[in-house]
Write a protein that holds these residues in place. Structure first.
Motif, PDB file in Angstrom:
ATOM      1  N   ASP A  44       1.701  -0.054  -6.126  1.00  0.00           N
ATOM      2  CA  ASP A  44       0.994  -1.208  -5.556  1.00  0.00           C
ATOM      3  C   ASP A  44       1.972  -2.257  -5.033  1.00  0.00           C
ATOM      4  N   GLU A  45       3.036  -2.509  -5.781  1.00  0.00           N
ATOM      5  CA  GLU A  45       4.046  -3.485  -5.357  1.00  0.00           C
ATOM      6  C   GLU A  45       4.781  -3.000  -4.109  1.00  0.00           C
ATOM      7  N   LEU A  46       5.093  -1.716  -4.052  1.00  0.00           N
ATOM      8  CA  LEU A  46       5.755  -1.163  -2.862  1.00  0.00           C
ATOM      9  C   LEU A  46       4.836  -1.248  -1.647  1.00  0.00           C
ATOM     10  N   GLN A  47       3.545  -1.016  -1.845  1.00  0.00           N
ATOM     11  CA  GLN A  47       2.587  -1.131  -0.746  1.00  0.00           C
ATOM     12  C   GLN A  47       2.506  -2.570  -0.244  1.00  0.00           C
ATOM     13  N   THR A  48       2.539  -3.531  -1.158  1.00  0.00           N
ATOM     14  CA  THR A  48       2.508  -4.944  -0.781  1.00  0.00           C
ATOM     15  C   THR A  48       3.731  -5.305   0.054  1.00  0.00           C
ATOM     16  N   ILE A  49       4.896  -4.818  -0.346  1.00  0.00           N
ATOM     17  CA  ILE A  49       6.137  -5.062   0.405  1.00  0.00           C
ATOM     18  C   ILE A  49       6.054  -4.419   1.786  1.00  0.00           C
ATOM     19  N   ALA A  50       5.579  -3.176   1.850  1.00  0.00           N
ATOM     20  CA  ALA A  50       5.467  -2.473   3.132  1.00  0.00           C
ATOM     21  C   ALA A  50       4.492  -3.191   4.066  1.00  0.00           C
ATOM     22  N   ASP A  51       3.377  -3.660   3.529  1.00  0.00           N
ATOM     23  CA  ASP A  51       2.404  -4.394   4.347  1.00  0.00           C
ATOM     24  C   ASP A  51       3.013  -5.677   4.897  1.00  0.00           C
ATOM     25  N   ALA A  52       3.757  -6.399   4.080  1.00  0.00           N
ATOM     26  CA  ALA A  52       4.399  -7.637   4.520  1.00  0.00           C
ATOM     27  C   ALA A  52       5.443  -7.345   5.601  1.00  0.00           C
ATOM     28  N   ALA A  53       6.194  -6.270   5.440  1.00  0.00           N
ATOM     29  CA  ALA A  53       7.206  -5.908   6.433  1.00  0.00           C
ATOM     30  C   ALA A  53       6.559  -5.573   7.774  1.00  0.00           C
ATOM     31  N   ARG A  54       5.427  -4.862   7.740  1.00  0.00           N
ATOM     32  CA  ARG A  54       4.727  -4.529   8.992  1.00  0.00           C
ATOM     33  C   ARG A  54       4.258  -5.791   9.703  1.00  0.00           C
TER      34      ARG A  54
END
Length: 78
Positions: A44-54
């Motif tokens: 979940d934390e990695l997904q949050t980081i990936a979403d922010a990067a996009r």
């Protein structure tokens, strides 16, 4: 090393996580992540980081006239 996804260790899951995500696998329904709160939180934390990067690097398209300008510049050099 466990071949059964439901019985794999967190270390084994972490080692496979980037391949799972890269392959388009449904990681949220992976047997290990369904039973392991720690790995689910990590994912979940990695997904949050990936979403922010996009969001930081929005998809940018070149101007419509870009290829015409490139072609024109090449012709001038010839």
């Amino acid at each position: 090393m466990s071949t059964d996804p439901k019985n794999m260790s967190c270390e084994e899951f972490h080692a496979q996580l980037s391949d799972l995500v890269g392959s388009g696998a449904d990681v949220e329904n992976h047997p290990h992540i369904k039973d392991c709160d720690i790995c689910r939180q990590l994912y979940d934390e990695l997904q949050t980081i990936a979403d922010a990067a996009r969001q930081m690097f929005a998809d940018q398209q070149p101007e419509d006239s870009l290829w015409e300008r490139i072609e024109s510049a090449i012709k001038k050099e010839d």
